[in-house]
Structure formats: structure tokens, C-alpha cells
Design a protein around this motif. Structure first.
Motif, PDB file in Angstrom:
ATOM      1  N   THR A 157     -36.472  -4.846 -11.309  1.00 30.73           N
ATOM      2  CA  THR A 157     -37.098  -3.649 -10.663  1.00 30.73           C
ATOM      3  C   THR A 157     -36.928  -2.561 -11.873  1.00 30.73           C
ATOM      4  O   THR A 157     -35.759  -2.371 -12.548  1.00 30.73           O
ATOM      5  CB  THR A 157     -36.532  -3.135  -9.268  1.00 30.73           C
ATOM      6  OG1 THR A 157     -35.078  -2.995  -9.459  1.00 30.73           O
ATOM      7  CG2 THR A 157     -36.960  -4.323  -8.442  1.00 30.73           C
ATOM      8  N   VAL A 158     -37.607  -1.467 -11.663  1.00 34.29           N
ATOM      9  CA  VAL A 158     -37.446  -0.232 -12.635  1.00 34.29           C
ATOM     10  C   VAL A 158     -36.082   0.391 -12.113  1.00 34.29           C
ATOM     11  O   VAL A 158     -35.281   0.942 -12.920  1.00 34.29           O
ATOM     12  CB  VAL A 158     -38.479   0.821 -12.350  1.00 34.29           C
ATOM     13  CG1 VAL A 158     -38.176   2.089 -12.971  1.00 34.29           C
ATOM     14  CG2 VAL A 158     -39.916   0.161 -12.842  1.00 34.29           C
ATOM     15  N   GLU A 159     -35.738   0.483 -10.701  1.00 39.05           N
ATOM     16  CA  GLU A 159     -34.368   0.915 -10.201  1.00 39.05           C
ATOM     17  C   GLU A 159     -33.275  -0.073 -11.145  1.00 39.05           C
ATOM     18  O   GLU A 159     -32.257   0.652 -11.439  1.00 39.05           O
ATOM     19  CB  GLU A 159     -34.487   0.796  -8.755  1.00 39.05           C
ATOM     20  CG  GLU A 159     -33.004   1.363  -8.142  1.00 39.05           C
ATOM     21  CD  GLU A 159     -33.035   3.057  -8.928  1.00 39.05           C
ATOM     22  OE1 GLU A 159     -33.776   3.687  -9.238  1.00 39.05           O
ATOM     23  OE2 GLU A 159     -31.694   3.203  -9.020  1.00 39.05           O
ATOM     24  N   GLN A 160     -33.261  -1.176 -11.149  1.00 39.05           N
ATOM     25  CA  GLN A 160     -32.295  -2.156 -11.942  1.00 39.05           C
ATOM     26  C   GLN A 160     -32.295  -1.756 -13.310  1.00 39.05           C
ATOM     27  O   GLN A 160     -30.955  -1.535 -13.713  1.00 39.05           O
ATOM     28  CB  GLN A 160     -32.750  -3.601 -11.610  1.00 39.05           C
ATOM     29  CG  GLN A 160     -32.524  -4.111 -10.033  1.00 39.05           C
ATOM     30  CD  GLN A 160     -32.881  -5.653 -10.083  1.00 39.05           C
ATOM     31  OE1 GLN A 160     -34.053  -5.883 -10.372  1.00 39.05           O
ATOM     32  NE2 GLN A 160     -32.074  -6.409  -9.455  1.00 39.05           N
ATOM     33  N   TRP A 161     -33.222  -1.294 -13.781  1.00 44.99           N
ATOM     34  CA  TRP A 161     -33.259  -0.990 -15.393  1.00 44.99           C
ATOM     35  C   TRP A 161     -32.558   0.295 -15.509  1.00 44.99           C
ATOM     36  O   TRP A 161     -31.683   0.332 -16.100  1.00 44.99           O
ATOM     37  CB  TRP A 161     -34.780  -1.234 -15.850  1.00 44.99           C
ATOM     38  CG  TRP A 161     -34.933  -0.604 -17.193  1.00 44.99           C
ATOM     39  CD1 TRP A 161     -35.492   0.476 -17.734  1.00 44.99           C
ATOM     40  CD2 TRP A 161     -33.944  -1.067 -18.332  1.00 44.99           C
ATOM     41  NE1 TRP A 161     -35.231   0.508 -19.069  1.00 44.99           N
ATOM     42  CE2 TRP A 161     -34.650  -0.499 -19.462  1.00 44.99           C
ATOM     43  CE3 TRP A 161     -32.837  -2.321 -18.533  1.00 44.99           C
ATOM     44  CZ2 TRP A 161     -34.048  -0.702 -20.836  1.00 44.99           C
ATOM     45  CZ3 TRP A 161     -32.547  -2.324 -19.671  1.00 44.99           C
ATOM     46  CH2 TRP A 161     -32.938  -1.564 -21.092  1.00 44.99           C
TER      47      TRP A 161
END
Ligand code: SF4
Length: 365
Positions: A157-161
């Protein structure tokens, strides 16, 4: 150093299992190959780069034998100011780190890829985020640290990145290389995608991640000196920059590539068994002589990826039969390239879609 403990599912670099690599014989063969090819580049080399595979699996005694023999032969010397070793976080101990430093390595390129343990397991890496953090802290007092990161991983996810980027910035490495995941032919990753087990990241997710990375690193003081490479001022990799500048380099070992700085490229076959049996009286490499058109394409491909871009006068000098107008005529989509001080470079929008821009310009040559 073409050996790995375990193959990462996305990797298409040549490497064999570490048990298949007789490292003592390899060191001997590297030196035989060097002796046969020492005339190919000016010596001592300005940079030394131990890549892989996994050079950090090389026992220190053998590494030391190799470095000492290269010094004794004048391959490296005092003017070899940048000496990089690629490292897998799982292989680092305090003792090894100190030994690498004593051998003169002053740049540590660490294959972190992500600070998310689930994603690291998905792509087959053998380290976890905690060991990557520890290793950065161990190596930082000993030289420049460069982190390798990969984005647009399956299910990422963008959040993980964002969290991975935040962790990377918090560690304050001198250098960060970040690449979008590539689905190379023949890798287990590509098979998993093709049979529907995993899904490739959508283009908009890729763009969001790439933009976030570029903005965050710029705000933290890192300069994007090449599309995938970011450095604190003065810490750009001299070795990588040499590839983009057309500097000659000599690659030793199975699957290693070399360039004479003019028209000749050499590639060693990706075959460790043959390499270990070779006598180097005859060359091991295959050789290719580049045509003017191929040279111009390479020039475009490598230099346009850098922040400096292409010096149009230099282009004209090198390729008098080609007109620099070929590069400066407008593209169908505006604002992807710009010209400043007679240099053609990618704009922010051009960087985000660089492959398409470079291809469009290369087709004009
Ligand atoms: S450790 Fe590096 S070279 Fe080895 S398989 Fe993984 S990505 Fe490829």
C-alpha cells in the motif's frame, strides 16, 4: 561475486547457490582474468565496486587476499577513493564490518528493499527490518551508507511505502537507490503474476509512490542526481556516475560487463563452471562493437536519466552526422523535457514517465 544463499523471487541477475561457488578458486580466477585484461582501463582504478550476487557472503580471508592482490598489482591504489561493497543485512557482524573497513571499503550498499517484514518475506528476502536497521547503525561510522529500496511491490500500500521511506530518511544514509519492482522474464515473481497469484501494482499507485519518494527525499536534503538515485550533497556515487558518463570500466567474473569508453562492450558469459575452468590465454568475454547509432542511443539513454541531462554541444561534437534538433523538436506531450544552459533534461513530469520519453527521443535517431 555471483553467489547467493537464497534466490529472491524477483531477481534475474546471474547467481548460483553459495555451495556451488568455490570462492578460493574464484579469487584466483579473478586475478588471472585481471592479469590478462589489465591494459583495458587506466590504472589504478578510481573506484572499486564489489557487486553480486552477495559479496557480503565472501569470507573475510578470501576478500582480504583479493584486495591485497589487486593492490599489489596496481589495480587499486591511493587514488581509488571510492570502494563499495554490496551487502545483504543478514551477513553483517561487527567483526566483518570492521574487517571490510580495514580492507579499505568506505561505501556500503545495503539491500534493504523495504522496512516491512511481510513484504520482505513475499519477495523472498532473508533479512527483516530490525536487522536492516541494526546493520545501518553498525556501518554508518565506517563510511557512506547507501540503501537500496524497491517500491510497487505486490499488495504494497502507499501507506506501507511511506513508512519505509520515513524509516530510511530517519536513518540518514548518505545515499538511497530506489527502483520500482520489475517483472523480468523467467523469474518466479513473473510466473506468480502470470498465474494470477499476485497482482502487479497499478500505474497510478506506482506514480503516487514515486512522487512521494522524490518529494520526501528532496525535503530531507537528498538530490535526485539520477532517476533512481538520491544523495546528500557530495555523496553521489562516483562509480555509478561513471556508467552514465561513458567512463571505461573493467568487470571481472562470470556475467560481468566492461566498456572501453569508446565503442567496445564486453560481456562475460553467465557461467561460473566455465569461468572456473577458463585459462584466460584466450578471452572469456563476448565482444560487441557499437555502431554510431547504438552509441548515440546509449548516450541518450544514460545521460537523460541524470539530473545534468544532455549537453547539446557535446552531443553535436560526438555525433556530427546527427542533428541536435532531433532531440530538441517538441514531443507530442509538452513539458516532459526542458532546455537550460544548452542542456536537455527531463522535467519532473518527464522523470515520472522517463521510459516513454527516452524511447520517443531514441526513435528519432
Ligand atoms: S541477494 Fe541480490 S543477487 Fe542474490 S537473488 Fe537476491 S536480489 Fe538477486
Amino acid at each position: 561475486m555471483p553467489f547467493c544463499r537464497r534466490k529472491c523471487i524477483y531477481c534475474d541477475f546471474y547467481s548460483v547457490g553459495e555451495r556451488l561457488a568455490d570462492r578460493e578458486s574464484l579469487v584466483r580466477k579473478y586475478l588471472e582474468e585481471f592479469d590478462a585484461r589489465r591494459h583495458e582501463i587506466p590504472l589504478p582504478a578510481k573506484t572499486l565496486y564489489l557487486g553480486g550476487g552477495t559479496p557480503s557472503l565472501m569470507p573475510v580471508e578470501q576478500l582480504s587476499a583479493l584486495v591485497e592482490a589487486l593492490s599489489a598489482r596496481g589495480a587499486i591504489g591511493e587514488s581509488t577513493t571510492e570502494r563499495t561493497i554490496e551487502i545483504n543485512p543478514d551477513d553483517v557482524t561487527e567483526d566483518k564490518a570492521v574487517a571490510w573497513s580495514r580492507l579499505g571499503f568506505n561505501r556500503f550498499s545495503i539491500g534493504v528493499q523495504s522496512f516491512d517484514d511481510t513484504l520482505l518475506r513475499t519477495i523472498g528476502r532473508r533479512h527483516d527490518a530490525a536487522s536492516a536497521r541494526r546493520v545501518v547503525e553498525t556501518l554508518q561510522p565506517l563510511g557512506d551508507v547507501s540503501l537500496d529500496l524497491i517500491f510497487a511491490l505486490p499488495e504494497q500500500t502507499v501507506e506501507q511505502w511511506r513508512q519505509t521511506v520515513a524509516e530510511a530518511v530517519a536513518l540518514r544514509p548518505q545515499h538511497i537507490s530506489a527502483y520500482a519492482l520489475m517483472y523480468e522474464e523467467g523469474t518466479p515473481l513473473t510466473r506468480l503474476r502470470d498465474n494470477g497469484t499476485i497482482r502487479e501494482a497499478d500505474d497510478d499507485i506506482y506514480l503516487e509512490m514515486f512522487s512521494y519518494l522524490t518529494d520526501t527525499l528532496a525535503a530531507a536534503g537528498y538530490r535526485q542526481y539520477e532517476i533512481s538515485n538520491y544523495a546528500l550533497p557530495g555523496h553521489e556515487s562516483r562509480h555509478n556516475s561513471a556508467y552514465w558518463d561513458g567512463t571505461p570500466y573493467l568487470g571481472l567474473g562470470p556475467a560481468a560487463h566492461s566498456y572501453d569508453g569508446r565503442r567496445t562492450r564486453r560481456a562475460n558469459p553467465a557461467d561460473i563452471r566455465r569461468y572456473l575452468k577458463h585459462n584466460f590465454i584466450t578471452p572469456f568475454f563476448n565482444q560487441e562493437t557499437l555502431t554510431d547509432c547504438e552509441l548515440a542511443e546509449e548516450y541518450l539513454l544514460t545521460r537523460l536519466r541524470t539530473a545534468r541531462g544532455i549537453d547539446l554541444s557535446d552531443f553535436q561534437r560526438r555525433f556530427p552526422s546527427l542533428s541536435a534538433d532531433l532531440l530538441t523538436r517538441p514531443l507530442p506531450t509538452p513539458d516532459l523535457v526542458a532546455i537550460e544552459n544548452n542542456r536537455l533534461h527531463l522535467t519532473r513530469a518527464g522523470i515520472m514517465t522517463s521510459d516513454a520519453v527516452i524511447l520517443a527521443l531514441a526513435q528519432r535517431l
